[in-house]
Design an enzyme around this catalytic site. Structure first.
Site, PDB file in Angstrom:
ATOM      1  N   HIS A   3       0.812  -1.215   0.000  1.00  0.00           N
ATOM      2  CA  HIS A   3       0.000   0.000   0.000  1.00  0.00           C
ATOM      3  C   HIS A   3       0.846   1.265   0.000  1.00  0.00           C
ATOM      4  O   HIS A   3       0.334   2.343  -0.280  1.00  0.00           O
ATOM      5  CB  HIS A   3      -1.053  -0.023   1.126  1.00  0.00           C
ATOM      6  CG  HIS A   3      -0.571   0.254   2.512  1.00  0.00           C
ATOM      7  ND1 HIS A   3      -0.276  -0.738   3.420  1.00  0.00           N
ATOM      8  CD2 HIS A   3      -0.352   1.411   3.158  1.00  0.00           C
ATOM      9  CE1 HIS A   3       0.096  -0.196   4.560  1.00  0.00           C
ATOM     10  NE2 HIS A   3       0.068   1.118   4.430  1.00  0.00           N
ATOM     11  N   ASP A  28       1.166  -7.700   2.155  1.00  0.00           N
ATOM     12  CA  ASP A  28       1.266  -6.251   1.938  1.00  0.00           C
ATOM     13  C   ASP A  28       2.736  -5.810   1.815  1.00  0.00           C
ATOM     14  O   ASP A  28       3.288  -5.186   2.713  1.00  0.00           O
ATOM     15  CB  ASP A  28       0.569  -5.514   3.089  1.00  0.00           C
ATOM     16  CG  ASP A  28       0.256  -4.079   2.733  1.00  0.00           C
ATOM     17  OD1 ASP A  28       0.842  -3.561   1.775  1.00  0.00           O
ATOM     18  OD2 ASP A  28      -0.574  -3.462   3.427  1.00  0.00           O
ATOM     19  N   SER A  85       4.117   2.301   8.190  1.00  0.00           N
ATOM     20  CA  SER A  85       3.820   1.294   7.176  1.00  0.00           C
ATOM     21  C   SER A  85       5.066   0.977   6.370  1.00  0.00           C
ATOM     22  O   SER A  85       5.722   1.881   5.858  1.00  0.00           O
ATOM     23  CB  SER A  85       2.744   1.803   6.223  1.00  0.00           C
ATOM     24  OG  SER A  85       1.497   1.725   6.829  1.00  0.00           O
TER      25      SER A  85
HETATM   26  N1  ARG Z   1      -4.597   0.437   7.283  1.00  0.00           N
HETATM   27  C1  ARG Z   1      -3.304   0.391   6.676  1.00  0.00           C
HETATM   28  C2  ARG Z   1      -2.482   1.569   7.124  1.00  0.00           C
HETATM   29  O1  ARG Z   1      -2.972   2.649   7.278  1.00  0.00           O
HETATM   30  C3  ARG Z   1      -3.349   0.411   5.197  1.00  0.00           C
HETATM   31  C4  ARG Z   1      -3.881  -0.823   4.626  1.00  0.00           C
HETATM   32  C5  ARG Z   1      -4.022  -0.751   3.149  1.00  0.00           C
HETATM   33  N2  ARG Z   1      -4.934  -1.793   2.727  1.00  0.00           N
HETATM   34  C6  ARG Z   1      -6.183  -1.573   2.352  1.00  0.00           C
HETATM   35  N3  ARG Z   1      -6.977  -2.586   2.133  1.00  0.00           N
HETATM   36  N4  ARG Z   1      -6.662  -0.367   2.186  1.00  0.00           N
HETATM   37  O2  ARG Z   1      -1.285   1.476   7.262  1.00  0.00           O
END
Ligand code: ARG
Length: 746
Positions: free
Chosen positions: A85, A220, A651
């Site tokens: 992401h 991811d 992330s």
């Molecule tokens: N919630 C994650 C973060 O903010 C991002 C995940 C991305 N995946 C998704 N399905 N939108 O780090």
């Protein structure tokens, strides 16, 4: 039954005392954390992590752009890992219907095949604590304004002094709500290339339904390579550049994780608000968060309506959708968590205790006695304008056309004040052109027309009339309150919504054309409203808030001198350490610390685009072809949990074992503790990471890009039994979950 219950309760209590709250500054690890880290299983020293004279772990940590994500070097030739992401926007920008890397993934089989990423990366060189230098020039009787001005002046001087150091850029950072000050020196590399990314069906498996939640079965991750000029120094992208040689790259461990294992994470957490007062929590719950959720949902519905109809649109709006959606769900979870965990009440209680301590002593009272009053006053001021402010950011600035108009403001001013200065006009035109090129790349006017109408309709309906921009009067009078008609008129005529019209205008820019343009009028109304009215109105409480928070944090630290304190996240490098940990998400439930590839097949649903499993992956998993990447029981671990303290910006951060070897890549937090950016919840808060063995399996077995795994330093190590002092939760084996019925996206 009883035994199990009490065991779990004991485990929870124990976890409570082993809370791994804290985003620690690297230059303070020796003093504050080293001993505890070693007790938990860390085998190295603070100097191994941060040393300014020789290479240390910090040299392998990557900051993406200005800190939108983190990454870690995994080869001596510039390869780094981050999240899928985090690379999403870059991958989307490189994708087309013909080359749909979002859907199909991408793997460079040779270096020549790597693709330009379009962002830069930085490496931290050194941290300087300049608190004393700054504080020695401040006095307690200074007004907030004078104080700010002085700090700004000192910061500029310090940065100017450092910039004499060859090739480094320096950032000045305020910590502990104005009580401490630091310099961070970076080296930035501008040639970054995409090396490999799995299909979204792996990298975003579970989509919005699983986002922010455990159990998670998402691969991811993606990988990039950094390049330098022939001299090894930063250079603009060029085919003659050579792979970057990092001072440190992380060995990768395939030994796997066990409950209680030491785990640490280094990266760039973006922002937390752990000192937020009870009033701040209330304002968020009452005004900010529900407004953000409502506006974002409306925007997402419109995006989805169009994305579902057309593959080109789906690609163009994929990244925009993902970012709106990610924080749409975040604000829902955060509100829920804050209420469920009674965070406002807990903060109130802490404030009462603090004030009792302050008021018990005359000197303290003189120094800190006003802090709550200051905070109250500040929030009282801010509350009047909070909702309008959120609607301005989320709704008005949510129109892409309006935003382009705002980027034209410089040109408008140039044309209004000095249209004869050809060089300045040309420079302003070039800036507009750059913004427009960026917009046209992924623009579907039909979507933006609907979004623009809906955003202003909501703003008009939900915010007090006298806090709205003047364009609302135009819509009420000239368009009889018909937002669709107003938006249609803009999209039919404005230079902001059509490339040919804008090109014609930029070839011969004229103030008159601009002033008559319905789209630009909307932008101008919004920016004037924000600059001249709403912005200053919102800021009216800032002086009290700044003073209140600075005193509050100083008082809290004075009241608890023995406690280890860490500053709020602010996009500077931090380390968090803790352990691999399961948790109890709610009464009668138990969440294991790992999940496996079996869960991918359980969730598989090829009629729902969030849960599609590519055929090749399905076949490999069905046959359990896990190769060298299976754990002792023959399973392929996909993700794991640890009680580390991370937030957005982290992330892509590497998760490391006690030897400093890479065991996973952090990518998310968990639903039950979404209030974590405001208050850390030791029993509940977890980091979700993709296990490095699933990453390697995907690269090697699934994608056939084993040359990339060979480029890494993969170490296999016999696992040590967990130390006796580390409690091991004996879980009740959970009943195998029924195949979930994932709801359709959104
Ligand atoms: N919630 C994650 C973060 O903010 C991002 C995940 C991305 N995946 C998704 N399905 N939108 O780090």
């Amino acid at each position: 039954m009883k035994r199990t219950l009490s065991l779990l309760t004991a485990a929870i209590l124990f976890l409570g005392t082993q809370a791994h709250e804290g985003m620690w500054l690297l230059n303070k690890l020796k003093q504050i954390n080293e001993a505890e880290m070693q007790k938990l299983g860390f085998k190295l020293t603070a100097e191994d992590i941060y040393d300014i004279n020789k290479s240390s772990l910090k040299d392998g940590i990557v900051r993406l752009g200005g800190g939108f994500c983190s990454g870690e070097m995994v080869s001596a030739e510039g390869l780094f890992l981050t999240n899928h992401h985090c690379g999403y926007d870059a991958v989307q920008g490189l994708s087309s219907v013909e080359h749909d890397y979002l859907t199909d993934g991408f793997w460079a089989m040779t270096r020549e095949q790597e693709l330009p990423a379009g962002f830069s990366v930085s490496f931290l060189q050194r941290i300087d604590d300049v608190t004393e230098k700054v504080n020695s020039q401040l006095t307690p009787d200074m007004s907030e304004e004078a104080r700010d001005a002085k700090i700004g002046e000192i910061a500029q001087a310090l940065i100017a002094e450092s910039s004499k150091e060859n090739g480094l850029s320096t950032e000045f950072k305020v910590m502990f709500e104005g009580n401490e000050f630091y310099l961070f020196h970076y080296k930035t590399y501008r040639d970054v290339r995409l090396v490999g990314v799995p299909p979204s069906a792996i990298g975003k498996f579970g989509g919005d339904t699983d986002n922010w939640m455990w159990p998670r079965h998402t691969g991811d991750f993606c990988m990039f390579r950094v390049y330098t000029g022939a001299d090894g120094e930063p250079a603009d992208p060029a085919s003659t550049n050579i792979p970057f040689k990092p001072k440190h790259h992380f060995p990768v461990s395939t030994a796997g994780v066990k409950e209680g294992d030491f785990a640490m994470i280094m990266g760039y957490p973006g922002s937390t608000d752990r000192f937020l007062s009870s009033h701040g929590v209330r304002l968020g719950l009452e005004q900010e968060f529900p407004s953000r959720v409502k506006v974002r949902r409306a925007k997402l519905d419109l995006y989805e309506e169009f994305m579902d109809k057309d593959p080109a649109t789906r690609i163009k709006y994929a990244s925009k959708h993902a970012s709106v959606s990610n924080y749409w769900k975040y604000f829902i979870g955060q509100s829920r968590g804050l209420k469920r965990l009674h965070v406002e009440e807990k903060k109130k209680q802490q404030e009462n205790e603090l004030m009792a301590w302050v008021n018990a002593d005359a000197t303290r009272k003189a120094k800190y006695g006003n802090l709550i009053t200051d905070l109250d006053n500040g929030y009282k001021e801010r509350a009047k304008f909070e909702k309008a402010n959120v609607y301005m950011q989320e709704a008005a600035f949510g129109s892409e056309a309006v935003m382009l108009g705002i980027r034209m403001f410089g040109l408008k001013n140039q044309l209004a004040t000095d249209p004869k200065d050809a060089a300045k006009v040309a420079a302003a035109v070039a800036r507009v052109q750059a913004a427009a090129d960026e917009l046209w790349k992924d623009y579907v006017p039909a979507i933006d027309q609907k979004v623009t109408a809906e955003m202003f309709r909501m703003f008009h309906a939900d915010v007090e009339r006298d806090l709205q921009p003047s364009v609302m009067a135009t819509i009420e009078k000239k368009f009889k309150g018909d937002f669709d008609a107003w938006s249609a008129a803009i999209f039919k005529t404005s230079i902001l919504t059509n490339k040919a019209r804008l090109d014609a205008f930029l070839a011969k820019p004229s103030l008159k054309v601009l002033e008559k343009d319905l789209g630009f009028q909307a932008s101008e109304s919004c920016i004037n409203h924000y600059r001249n009215f709403l912005g200053p109105a919102v800021a009216a409480g800032d002086e009290d808030l700044a003073k209140g928070y600075r005193s509050m944090v100083a008082a809290m630290r004075e009241m608890n001198p023995g406690k280890s304190w860490y500053p709020n996240a602010n996009s500077t490098m931090r380390l968090t350490y803790g352990q691999v940990r399961s948790y109890v998400p709610g009464d009668g439930m138990f969440y294991k610390h790992i999940c496996t590839a079996a869960g991918i097949l359980e969730k598989e649903d090829n009629t729902n685009d969030e849960f599609i499993v590519p055929k090749r992956q399905h076949d490999l998993l069905a046959k359990k072809e896990y190769g060298a990447y299976a754990d002792e029981s023959g399973e392929l671990v996909v993700c794991f949990l640890s009680n580390n303290d991370i937030t957005g910006g982290n992330s892509g951060s590497g998760v490391f074992n006690g030897n400093g070897e890479l065991i996973g890549i952090a990518f998310d937090g968990n639903w039950e503790a979404m209030s974590g950016d405001i208050a850390f919840e030791p029993e509940l808060q977890r980091t979700i990471s993709v296990d490095i063995r699933y990453v390697l399996w995907t690269i090697d077995t699934f994608a056939g890009a084993g040359h990339l795994v060979k480029e890494m330093t993969v170490v296999e190590r016999k696992k040590e039994e967990p130390k006796a002092e580390v409690p091991v939760i004996v879980p009740v084996e959970p009943v195998k979950p029924a195949k979930p019925v994932p709801s359709k996206k959104g």
